[in-house]
Motif scaffolding. Structure first.
Motif, PDB file in Angstrom:
ATOM      1  N   ILE A   1       6.384   8.807  -5.622  1.00 29.41           N
ATOM      2  CA  ILE A   1       6.364  10.113  -6.275  1.00 29.41           C
ATOM      3  C   ILE A   1       5.219  10.163  -7.274  1.00 29.41           C
ATOM      4  O   ILE A   1       5.029   9.243  -8.074  1.00 29.41           O
ATOM      5  CB  ILE A   1       7.698  10.373  -6.988  1.00 29.41           C
ATOM      6  CG1 ILE A   1       8.852  10.363  -5.979  1.00 29.41           C
ATOM      7  CG2 ILE A   1       7.668  11.697  -7.734  1.00 29.41           C
ATOM      8  CD1 ILE A   1      10.216  10.447  -6.623  1.00 29.41           C
ATOM      9  N   SER A   2       4.446  11.220  -7.236  1.00 29.51           N
ATOM     10  CA  SER A   2       3.393  11.410  -8.236  1.00 29.51           C
ATOM     11  C   SER A   2       4.003  11.397  -9.633  1.00 29.51           C
ATOM     12  O   SER A   2       5.053  11.994  -9.880  1.00 29.51           O
ATOM     13  CB  SER A   2       2.681  12.747  -8.001  1.00 29.51           C
ATOM     14  OG  SER A   2       1.945  12.730  -6.811  1.00 29.51           O
ATOM     15  N   GLY A   3       3.348  10.688 -10.538  1.00 25.94           N
ATOM     16  CA  GLY A   3       3.856  10.556 -11.894  1.00 25.94           C
ATOM     17  C   GLY A   3       4.706   9.325 -12.102  1.00 25.94           C
ATOM     18  O   GLY A   3       5.199   9.087 -13.212  1.00 25.94           O
ATOM     19  N   SER A   4       4.854   8.502 -11.051  1.00 31.19           N
ATOM     20  CA  SER A   4       5.596   7.248 -11.158  1.00 31.19           C
ATOM     21  C   SER A   4       4.610   6.085 -11.276  1.00 31.19           C
ATOM     22  O   SER A   4       3.405   6.283 -11.411  1.00 31.19           O
ATOM     23  CB  SER A   4       6.488   7.061  -9.933  1.00 31.19           C
ATOM     24  OG  SER A   4       5.703   6.775  -8.774  1.00 31.19           O
TER      25      SER A   4
ATOM     26  N   LYS B   1      -3.591   6.229  -7.670  1.00 35.05           N
ATOM     27  CA  LYS B   1      -3.797   7.595  -8.156  1.00 35.05           C
ATOM     28  C   LYS B   1      -2.446   8.264  -8.373  1.00 35.05           C
ATOM     29  O   LYS B   1      -1.436   7.856  -7.819  1.00 35.05           O
ATOM     30  CB  LYS B   1      -4.642   8.389  -7.170  1.00 35.05           C
ATOM     31  CG  LYS B   1      -6.091   7.915  -7.103  1.00 35.05           C
ATOM     32  CD  LYS B   1      -6.948   8.844  -6.253  1.00 35.05           C
ATOM     33  CE  LYS B   1      -8.418   8.442  -6.309  1.00 35.05           C
ATOM     34  NZ  LYS B   1      -8.987   8.580  -7.670  1.00 35.05           N
ATOM     35  N   ARG B   2      -2.457   9.321  -9.206  1.00 34.92           N
ATOM     36  CA  ARG B   2      -1.248  10.069  -9.553  1.00 34.92           C
ATOM     37  C   ARG B   2      -0.159   9.150 -10.122  1.00 34.92           C
ATOM     38  O   ARG B   2       0.996   9.228  -9.770  1.00 34.92           O
ATOM     39  CB  ARG B   2      -0.715  10.820  -8.334  1.00 34.92           C
ATOM     40  CG  ARG B   2      -1.590  11.968  -7.852  1.00 34.92           C
ATOM     41  CD  ARG B   2      -1.607  13.094  -8.843  1.00 34.92           C
ATOM     42  NE  ARG B   2      -2.265  14.285  -8.294  1.00 34.92           N
ATOM     43  CZ  ARG B   2      -2.989  15.132  -9.013  1.00 34.92           C
ATOM     44  NH1 ARG B   2      -3.166  14.882 -10.311  1.00 34.92           N
ATOM     45  NH2 ARG B   2      -3.526  16.203  -8.477  1.00 34.92           N
ATOM     46  N   MET B   3      -0.605   8.267 -11.006  1.00 37.94           N
ATOM     47  CA  MET B   3       0.327   7.335 -11.645  1.00 37.94           C
ATOM     48  C   MET B   3       0.872   7.943 -12.946  1.00 37.94           C
ATOM     49  O   MET B   3       0.442   9.011 -13.389  1.00 37.94           O
ATOM     50  CB  MET B   3      -0.369   6.017 -11.920  1.00 37.94           C
ATOM     51  CG  MET B   3      -0.940   5.342 -10.682  1.00 37.94           C
ATOM     52  SD  MET B   3       0.289   4.513  -9.695  1.00 37.94           S
ATOM     53  CE  MET B   3       0.379   2.952 -10.572  1.00 37.94           C
ATOM     54  N   ALA B   4       1.800   7.235 -13.569  1.00 39.26           N
ATOM     55  CA  ALA B   4       2.475   7.748 -14.762  1.00 39.26           C
ATOM     56  C   ALA B   4       1.528   7.944 -15.944  1.00 39.26           C
ATOM     57  O   ALA B   4       1.723   8.842 -16.764  1.00 39.26           O
ATOM     58  CB  ALA B   4       3.612   6.810 -15.153  1.00 39.26           C
ATOM     59  N   SER B   5       0.505   7.113 -16.055  1.00 33.20           N
ATOM     60  CA  SER B   5      -0.458   7.254 -17.144  1.00 33.20           C
ATOM     61  C   SER B   5      -1.817   6.729 -16.693  1.00 33.20           C
ATOM     62  O   SER B   5      -1.915   6.021 -15.685  1.00 33.20           O
ATOM     63  CB  SER B   5       0.005   6.512 -18.397  1.00 33.20           C
ATOM     64  OG  SER B   5      -0.037   5.111 -18.193  1.00 33.20           O
TER      65      SER B   5
ATOM     66  N   ARG C   1       0.851  -1.192   0.000  1.00 32.12           N
ATOM     67  CA  ARG C   1       0.000   0.000   0.000  1.00 32.12           C
ATOM     68  C   ARG C   1       0.883   1.239   0.000  1.00 32.12           C
ATOM     69  O   ARG C   1       1.975   1.240   0.588  1.00 32.12           O
ATOM     70  CB  ARG C   1      -0.939   0.018   1.205  1.00 32.12           C
ATOM     71  CG  ARG C   1      -0.243  -0.100   2.537  1.00 32.12           C
ATOM     72  CD  ARG C   1      -1.221  -0.230   3.683  1.00 32.12           C
ATOM     73  NE  ARG C   1      -0.549  -0.646   4.902  1.00 32.12           N
ATOM     74  CZ  ARG C   1      -0.663  -0.029   6.074  1.00 32.12           C
ATOM     75  NH1 ARG C   1      -1.435   1.031   6.187  1.00 32.12           N
ATOM     76  NH2 ARG C   1      -0.016  -0.478   7.131  1.00 32.12           N
ATOM     77  N   GLY C   2       0.451   2.242  -0.707  1.00 34.62           N
ATOM     78  CA  GLY C   2       1.253   3.451  -0.818  1.00 34.62           C
ATOM     79  C   GLY C   2       0.402   4.699  -0.832  1.00 34.62           C
ATOM     80  O   GLY C   2      -0.827   4.648  -0.955  1.00 34.62           O
ATOM     81  N   GLN C   3       1.077   5.828  -0.703  1.00 30.98           N
ATOM     82  CA  GLN C   3       0.413   7.132  -0.713  1.00 30.98           C
ATOM     83  C   GLN C   3       1.288   8.094  -1.511  1.00 30.98           C
ATOM     84  O   GLN C   3       2.500   8.172  -1.304  1.00 30.98           O
ATOM     85  CB  GLN C   3       0.231   7.641   0.714  1.00 30.98           C
ATOM     86  CG  GLN C   3      -0.554   8.928   0.831  1.00 30.98           C
ATOM     87  CD  GLN C   3      -0.588   9.436   2.271  1.00 30.98           C
ATOM     88  OE1 GLN C   3       0.229  10.267   2.664  1.00 30.98           O
ATOM     89  NE2 GLN C   3      -1.521   8.911   3.060  1.00 30.98           N
ATOM     90  N   TYR C   4       0.663   8.824  -2.457  1.00 22.59           N
ATOM     91  CA  TYR C   4       1.473   9.671  -3.324  1.00 22.59           C
ATOM     92  C   TYR C   4       1.957  10.930  -2.606  1.00 22.59           C
ATOM     93  O   TYR C   4       1.277  11.497  -1.770  1.00 22.59           O
ATOM     94  CB  TYR C   4       0.743  10.023  -4.627  1.00 22.59           C
ATOM     95  CG  TYR C   4      -0.521  10.850  -4.524  1.00 22.59           C
ATOM     96  CD1 TYR C   4      -0.472  12.239  -4.366  1.00 22.59           C
ATOM     97  CD2 TYR C   4      -1.786  10.266  -4.652  1.00 22.59           C
ATOM     98  CE1 TYR C   4      -1.628  13.013  -4.326  1.00 22.59           C
ATOM     99  CE2 TYR C   4      -2.940  11.010  -4.610  1.00 22.59           C
ATOM    100  CZ  TYR C   4      -2.862  12.396  -4.442  1.00 22.59           C
ATOM    101  OH  TYR C   4      -4.010  13.154  -4.397  1.00 22.59           O
TER     102      TYR C   4
END
Length: 486
Positions: free
Chosen positions: A459-462, A334-338, A280-283
């Motif tokens: 990181i957001s965008g990863s 959420k806030r993934m690369a695509s 589990r993660g959080q951006y």
């Protein structure tokens, strides 16, 4: 005659999804000629004031509907009415009843686009005022409960006023064209079924990634999280369709019977297994499409010390004859690369390569089913590259649905609303499906609550925390985009 009553008619979901879906269906002649739309909310509005809001929603979210004209928009607005409804005021429901024509031939669809705490008070009043008799149906939005016990209580309460076949638990992912094509792909093509089992399949990956953050839903999302919001419904519904046995026919309950069997066969994790098989993660702050974005804990409505997950990866297993030993890797964030939603079936490698070591390791055949942003099916096979000698590369047999069919693409909410109006329950979640899904999710939630150190940041965008890559790498696997990057 069909009457559509939308509770939460002034809310964000109504504006962005439901009203545009209704309008598209109306423009394309899919609604009854004497169709009637009633918006219901606590705010005091006249019919004309509500029509102004409906017109604004159409302008913002449905302006490009094929076949739309000023005349059709005016005709749709003419079907539109408003009723002030407060779930705590019985008199409001009496006023609503006076505007409805209930009978065995007139169908009324009540859509509850509200918080789940309002579901039971609304249905109770509808029942007391005789509004759920005959052809009446009730659509309830997710989330339906926060765990197995709360979902059970909500369902028991709903069934105290409604029959099960009147309850339409909506999951908009089931309305996607490609999700329904999964059924056709699996059960209308003879060459796939002999391969669709543990003998030939190495692993299954189901991934739904979003570039957006929590937007204006910070307060709601922080009490929900990715496990409840995405895994418990969308991802597990996809798992059940991918892994189900052939139903006896295409009737709604025959299909849902097989889906339930899959959900019940999911291996339930012990606390120790949760730590080893889930991530589990959080951006945090980063950049998406080159634009800087803030961390989750800085989003409006989110507490600065929030431990809510915005990313989940799970190595799931199905304890039955067909799938024993085949890992199902689930991922959402959420806030993934695509932005994408894909199902990848990785087949087992060939037992021996006649082409020698010069080719390097050959990636196995794989079937990639894309749900968004574009709908397609790609079967990756090995073929010789042109030129001297034998050099192999991946070649995709590509089925692009936008190219093979000129038929109008129906958005998921429009399809599901029409199915509900027609009384088709196939793409809606049954009570026992929901219970089985929560029964699998509960042990994971419980273990996470007792683990204050397990939340990773990314990181957001990863593509999420590195631990999600390790989850697969320790078994010799990798997420699809990692193969592409390598």
């Amino acid at each position: 005659m069909t009457t559509f009553v939308l509770f939460g008619g002034t809310g964000d979901l109504a504006k962005r999804k439901i009203i545009p879906a209704l309008y598209s269906a109306f423009v394309n002649g899919r609604l009854d000629q004497d169709f009637k739309f009633i918006g219901a909310a606590r705010e005091k509005l006249t019919d004309e004031e509500f029509r102004v809001r409906v017109a604004a929603a159409i302008e913002s979210y449905a302006a490009n509907v094929d076949g739309a004209t000023e005349e059709k928009r005016a005709a749709f607005l003419a079907t539109t009415h408003y009723s002030k409804i407060d779930a705590r005021i019985p008199e409001d429901f009496a006023a609503l009843k006076s505007g409805l024509q209930t009978s065995e031939t007139n169908a009324t669809l009540f859509y509850l686009a509200t918080g789940p705490d309002i579901f039971i008070p609304v249905v109770e009043q509808l029942s007391k005022h005789g509004l759920v008799e005959g052809n009446a149906r009730v659509v309830v939005e997710k989330p339906l409960g926060r765990d197995a016990q709360s979902a059970k209580e909500i369902n028991q309460s709903l069934r105290s006023y409604l029959n099960e076949n009147q309850i339409y638990r909506i999951d908009h992912y089931l309305g996607k064209e490609m999700v329904q094509n999964l059924l056709a792909l699996r059960f209308a093509n003879s060459f796939l079924e002999p391969l669709w089992n543990r003998k030939w399949i190495q692993d299954v990956q189901i991934s739904i990634s979003e570039q957006v953050g929590v937007e204006s839903r910070g307060d709601f999302y922080d009490h929900t999280g990715a496990l409840r919001d995405m895994v418990q419904n969308h991802l597990l519904q996809l798992v059940s369709i991918v892994a189900m046995e052939p139903p006896v026919n295409a009737n709604p309950d025959a299909i849902r019977d097989e889906k339930v069997k899959v959900l019940r066969a999911l291996h339930k994790f012990t606390p120790d297994e949760v730590s080893k098989k889930t991530v589990r993660g959080q951006y945090r702050a980063g950049a998406v499409d080159g634009k800087p974005v803030i961390a989750y804990q800085n989003e409006p409505g989110v507490p600065p010390s929030s431990r809510t997950e915005t990313f989940v990866a799970i190595r799931a297993e199905i304890d039955n004859w067909r799938w024993a030993g085949v890992p199902f890797y689930l991922r959402t964030g959420k806030r993934m690369a695509s932005r994408s939603a894909e199902i990848t079936i990785n087949f087992k490698p060939i037992p021996y390569s006649i082409f020698g070591k010069s080719q390097g390791p050959l990636r196995s055949n794989r079937l990639v089913i894309s749900l968004q942003p574009e709908e397609s099916v790609q079967l990756y096979m090995k073929a010789k590259e042109p030129g001297e000698g034998i050099r192999l590369s991946d070649v995709a047999l590509n089925l692009d649905f936008a190219e093979v069919s000129n038929s109008r693409r129906v958005e998921s909410y429009e399809r599901l609303l029409l199915d509900a109006m027609h009384g088709d329950l196939t793409l809606f979640v049954r009570d026992d499906e929901l219970s089985a899904a929560w029964a699998w999710i509960d042990p994971i939630m419980s273990a996470w609550q007792n683990d204050s150190e397990g939340l990773k940041s990314y990181i957001s965008g990863s593509w999420g925390p590195s631990a999600a890559s390790y989850l697969l790498a320790q078994h010799g696997a990798a997420w699809g985009e990692e193969f592409v990057e390598s």
